[in-house]
Structure formats: structure tokens, C-alpha cells
Design a protein around this motif. Structure first.
Motif, PDB file in Angstrom:
ATOM      1  N   ALA A  37      47.165  36.114  34.217  1.00 20.55           N
ATOM      2  CA  ALA A  37      47.085  36.722  35.538  1.00 20.55           C
ATOM      3  C   ALA A  37      45.840  36.236  36.256  1.00 20.55           C
ATOM      4  N   LYS A  39      42.686  36.942  37.992  1.00 21.47           N
ATOM      5  CA  LYS A  39      41.847  38.134  37.936  1.00 21.47           C
ATOM      6  C   LYS A  39      40.436  37.933  38.469  1.00 21.47           C
ATOM      7  N   GLU A 115      50.262  34.905  45.790  1.00 14.17           N
ATOM      8  CA  GLU A 115      50.453  36.301  45.411  1.00 14.17           C
ATOM      9  C   GLU A 115      49.269  36.829  44.617  1.00 14.17           C
ATOM     10  N   GLY A 116      48.855  36.059  43.607  1.00 14.76           N
ATOM     11  CA  GLY A 116      47.788  36.532  42.741  1.00 14.76           C
ATOM     12  C   GLY A 116      46.451  36.642  43.444  1.00 14.76           C
ATOM     13  N   GLY A 118      45.962  36.979  46.660  1.00 13.48           N
ATOM     14  CA  GLY A 118      46.040  38.029  47.672  1.00 13.48           C
ATOM     15  C   GLY A 118      45.842  39.430  47.119  1.00 13.48           C
ATOM     16  N   LYS A 119      46.078  39.631  45.842  1.00 16.16           N
ATOM     17  CA  LYS A 119      45.945  40.958  45.224  1.00 16.16           C
ATOM     18  C   LYS A 119      44.542  41.232  44.690  1.00 16.16           C
ATOM     19  N   LEU A 120      43.673  40.216  44.704  1.00 15.93           N
ATOM     20  CA  LEU A 120      42.328  40.405  44.151  1.00 15.93           C
ATOM     21  C   LEU A 120      41.511  41.365  45.005  1.00 15.93           C
ATOM     22  N   SER A 121      40.600  42.046  44.362  1.00 19.65           N
ATOM     23  CA  SER A 121      39.719  42.974  45.061  1.00 19.65           C
ATOM     24  C   SER A 121      38.499  42.241  45.617  1.00 19.65           C
ATOM     25  N   ARG A 130      38.321  34.771  49.614  1.00 18.30           N
ATOM     26  CA  ARG A 130      39.709  35.038  49.223  1.00 18.30           C
ATOM     27  C   ARG A 130      40.679  34.631  50.344  1.00 18.30           C
ATOM     28  N   THR A 131      40.301  34.924  51.580  1.00 14.50           N
ATOM     29  CA  THR A 131      41.139  34.559  52.720  1.00 14.50           C
ATOM     30  C   THR A 131      41.295  33.053  52.824  1.00 14.50           C
ATOM     31  N   VAL A 134      43.698  31.912  50.074  1.00 15.85           N
ATOM     32  CA  VAL A 134      45.083  32.210  50.429  1.00 15.85           C
ATOM     33  C   VAL A 134      45.568  31.226  51.488  1.00 15.85           C
ATOM     34  N   GLU A 170      57.961  34.006  47.415  1.00 15.36           N
ATOM     35  CA  GLU A 170      57.556  34.816  46.273  1.00 15.36           C
ATOM     36  C   GLU A 170      57.902  34.077  44.989  1.00 15.36           C
TER      37      GLU A 170
END
Length: 497
Positions: A37, A39, A115-116, A118-121, A130-131, A134, A170
Motif C-alpha cells: 500500500a 503509505k 488513488e493511493g 490521493g488518500k495520503l494524509s 501530494r497535489t 497526483v 480506478e
């Protein structure tokens, strides 16, 4: 049915991608498991690296671009079905199923990354970084979708045309493997949405091995030009010109024309002239990942030496030999290459710019010469696009040819004299020929040009193939049977069943 779905799922998810250590100093992520994953920053970079690593095969280089050159009629190297445009679902040609499969493997890798990440904090990766990541993933997805559309869809058609592509946003799973194709308009909209996001959020150009804001603009401009040039849609052409002008107006010191054309190919992916180029890792597999067609196919597709007395050098060209041999670039981009077989020590005259020393001699050289780059976009293409766009939007002849003359002036080896067309027909013919001679077999440009440029009121492809009937529906490849069998929502391209 469940077993069939599982098989096709493995085609997309279970592909083992090459290592991408030289890209990101990390192993690529491609397996959709809890252990792998995304992370943190390291795994996010590795996921993006896995997408770039997925381009290291023949489908993303010679198998694609030599086939497109064959379809245009300039050569006949990959398959007779490509040259004659007689492929169908039962007889798609040798490379087509593999190209389709590798396109969607790359697409799955891109969606996994998007997907992965985009889900990170914010704690894992700050929002700004992060942007941008993506945005890189979405630009990669747009690049892949564009190639699917250009090769398997009706890229030329009106929005309502039903034969767009399967737009996947997806990761493939048993729940979503069945999916219908989008219309042409929906396909373009999906690609443009990703590119607009990339233009707004992706970083500036830093290396041709990675995507950048400038490449996102160039790709959108190219999509608009190909379709708008064929359909003569002014709005598309004007927007494309705006994007090209934006790139040219904000030059990067590390992205510029090379004064020596030989340096473009000698340096391969290290040339400053590349905006985006397919890099191969130096892990001992370059002769394989470089692909059959650049390392082998175009060599045997050239002239076997010594030539018979009644023959002349063609480098494999069926059409355009007289244009090219009169051009100063001919002795730079073509040459004698040893046959690629271990047992065959004969020489072949071919497009050396791509074949380099060939599979055998390249491996034996000291140091090895195995830089089989795929030139997805070079600086010179900006000038070619601008000239065509100016010509198609009503500029004066002298204004339209000026970008090409600027490009030619930047080459000091070989010296290229300025062009001086006397009328609109001559202008368009010169632009078409310049696309062919500058970019041949590098990224498919000559094939798309042969369809949108006209000669005596017909697409150039008709003249190239000696007035053989041209059916537009047969320009794209058939959807491979494996997709038709396992995705029951898929509809075959017309005239290709």
C-alpha cells in the motif's frame, strides 16, 4: 464467467514491472496488496516510478511507432495488415494484442498511484507535494488514454461518435472489469480534465524522463491539433496554438534545440531536445526492453548490403526516398548497421538514429551502445506544430513558415537552408514533408499527418499508397479478441469485426 474475469484481471494487475531504481531509487509498486500500500513519500514515489517503468517495452516504442509508419505507407515493416489496413478482430496483426495489453497495464499502474497518493494524509505527505504527485499521475493517465484513443478509437470523429475508448479511472478489480467504451467526446473530456489538472498543479520541466507542466500543455496541444487539423475546427486549432506559444514563451535552459542533429540521437535520453523521452534502466536488459522493432526490425527492414547493381539506398522507405535523400538530415539519421543476429555479419542500411548499432553490435561495443530511446516529444516539434497551426488559422505564408525556418536555423550541423513556399499548397506540402523528415518513426507524427494533410483534395496517405482506396474507419486497430470475449460490454470498432 468468473474464471474469465479473473484471467483478464491478472493481465492488468499481475504484470511484473521492471525495477525503477534509476528513476526514483526505489522499487516500483505494482501489486495491489496490503503490504505494498502507498503509505508515505517513499512508496508514493515508487508508485509513480512503476508507471514510468511500465513503458520499458516494445509496445511503447518501436512496435507502436514502426507500425504507425507502416500504416502511413512510408515503409512496410511490421505487418502487411498494417500497410494495407486490412486487420480485423480475427487477424489483428502480430503486435496489436500486446500493445493493447501493455497500454492498460500502464493505465492500471497510473490509477494505482493516483488513488493511493490521493488518500495520503498531510502528515504522510504535505498537501502541496501530494497535489503535484497526483497531477503527475493524472498526466501519465492522460498520456496513456491519449495513446489508446489514437490507436484504438475514432480520434478524428465528432463528439457523439460511439467509438471512443474504455476510460478507466480506478484500479481494475473483479467489480469493475466489465466496462463499456465512452463516446469520442467523453473520451476527450476525460483526457482534457486530467491534463488541465496537470497544467494547474504539475511542476515545471526538470528532466525529460518525467512529465511536467510543459508536457501536459504539449500533449493537449497535440490532441487538439490532430483532431482539429482533420476536422478543420478553428476553436481547437486556436487553443492548440495558444498552448504551443505558452511553452515557447517560457523556455527552460535544459529544454532547447541541439545545434547538432547527431547529438540528439547520440545523447538519446540525455539530449536537451527532449521534453519527454522513454528511458531504459542500465540493468543489463536494455537490448530486450528496447524492443524488437528498434533493435532488430527496422534493421532487416532496410537495405541489405552490398546493394544489387540495379538498386538504390532506401533505408526501407517505400515512399519519400527522393525527398529524404535530397535533405541534409539523410546521412545523419540513416546509415549502415550490422545485422542483429549473432550468426549474420552482413550490413544493413536503415534508420540508424533509432537502431543505433543494432542489437548484436550494440551489446558488443565498449562501452555498450544500447540507448534505445523513444522520443515522445522533442523541442523541434513545437516549431512544426506552430507552423501548421498558423497555416490552418489563416496566417500569411511567410508568417506560417517562419517557425520552421527558425527551427532549421538552430541546426548548424547539418546546415538547413530556409524554406520559401510560394503559395498555400506549397506551404502545406513543405510542412508535411518537414514533419516526415524531422520525426519519422519516432512518435507516430508522420501517420497522423498523412491523414490530416491533403494532396489533390485527398489525404496524403492516398497519394503515398498510389491512390489505393482509404477507409477512415480502418485507420484504428481492432479491439483485441481477449477484450471482446472477457468484457461483454465492449463493442468492436466498425468494419473491423
Amino acid at each position: 464467467m468468473k474464471k474469465k474475469l479473473y484471467v483478464i484481471l491478472l493481465l492488468f494487475v499481475g504484470a511484473v514491472l521492471p525495477s525503477c531504481k534509476d528513476f526514483l531509487d526505489e522499487q516500483p509498486l505494482h501489486s495491489l496488496t496490503g503490504e505494498n500500500a502507498i503509505k508515505d513519500l517513499t512508496t508514493a514515489k515508487a508508485a509513480l516510478g512503476g508507471v514510468y517503468a511500465s513503458f520499458q517495452n516494445d509496445s511503447w516504442s518501436g512496435a507502436l511507432y514502426v507500425a504507425q509508419a507502416t500504416k502511413s505507407g512510408f515503409v512496410n515493416i511490421t505487418a502487411q495488415t498494417d500497410y494495407d489496413l486490412t486487420y480485423n478482430e480475427s487477424n489483428p496483426g502480430s503486435n496489436v494484442p500486446g500493445i493493447w495489453q501493455n497500454f492498460y497495464k500502464s493505465l492500471n499502474a497510473a490509477n494505482f498511484a493516483i488513488e493511493g497518493i490521493g488518500k495520503l494524509s498531510d502528515a504522510a505527505v504535505p498537501l502541496a507535494e501530494r497535489t503535484a504527485m497526483v497531477a503527475e499521475g493524472r498526466c501519465l493517465r492522460a498520456w496513456i488514454h491519449a495513446n489508446v484513443l489514437w490507436n484504438f478509437g475514432h480520434w478524428w470523429a465528432e463528439d457523439a461518435d460511439a467509438y471512443g475508448i474504455i476510460c478507466r479511472d480506478e484500479v481494475i478489480s473483479l467489480k469493475n472489469v466489465l466496462k463499456a467504451r465512452s463516446t469520442v467526446g467523453e473520451s476527450y473530456q476525460k483526457i482534457y480534465e486530467d491534463l488541465d489538472y496537470a497544467i494547474a498543479n504539475l511542476g515545471e520541466f526538470s528532466s525529460p524522463r518525467y512529465l511536467s507542466k510543459q508536457f501536459a500543455k504539449a500533449l493537449k496541444a497535440k490532441l487538439l491539433l490532430y483532431r482539429g487539423g482533420y476536422r478543420n475546427t478553428t476553436a481547437d486549432l486556436q487553443l492548440s496554438l495558444t498552448l504551443v506559444n505558452e511553452i515557447l514563451a517560457n523556455p527552460s535552459p535544459s529544454f532547447a534545440m541541439e545545434s547538432s542533429l547527431a547529438d540528439v540521437y547520440g545523447k538519446a535520453w540525455d539530449s536537451n531536445e527532449n521534453l519527454f523521452v522513454r528511458y531504459l534502466e542500465d540493468d543489463g536488459s536494455r537490448a530486450y526492453t528496447g524492443g524488437f522493432n528498434y533493435t532488430y526490425g527496422i534493421i532487416y527492414g532496410g537495405d541489405r548490403l552490398p546493394l544489387p547493381i540495379d538498386k538504390t539506398l532506401t533505408a526501407g522507405l517505400k515512399y519519400g526516398v527522393d525527398w529524404f535523400k535530397a535533405d541534409p538530415r539523410w546521412p545523419v539519421v540513416t546509415g549502415s548497421v550490422r545485422a542483429p543476429e549473432t550468426w549474420d555479419d552482413k550490413q544493413c542500411y536503415c534508420f540508424k538514429k533509432l537502431a543505433r548499432l543494432g542489437r548484436y553490435a550494440g551489446a558488443q561495443a565498449n562501452p555498450k551502445d544500447e540507448k534505445y530511446a523513444a522520443y515522445y516529444f522533442r523541442y523541434s516539434e513545437l516549431y512544426l506544430m506552430k507552423a501548421e497551426l498558423l497555416a490552418r488559422t489563416g496566417a500569411a505564408i511567410s508568417t506560417a513558415i517562419a517557425p520552421i525556418n527558425e527551427m532549421r536555423s538552430k541546426r548548424t550541423n547539418p546546415v538547413l537552408m530556409p524554406l520559401n513556399p510560394q503559395n498555400s499548397d506549397e506551404l502545406m506540402d513543405l510542412i508535411f514533408k518537414e514533419i516526415f523528415m524531422e520525426l519519422f518513426m519516432e512518435n507516430g507524427s508522420e501517420m497522423f499527418a498523412a491523414v490530416r494533410f491533403k494532396k489533390d483534395g485527398q489525404p496524403w496517405i492516398v497519394a503515398i499508397k498510389e491512390n489505393k482506396a482509404f477507409e477512415l474507419n480502418k485507420l484504428c486497430w481492432p479491439i483485441p479478441r481477449v477484450e471482446m470475449v472477457n468484457n461483454t460490454l465492449m463493442v468492436q470498432n466498425p468494419d473491423l469485426k
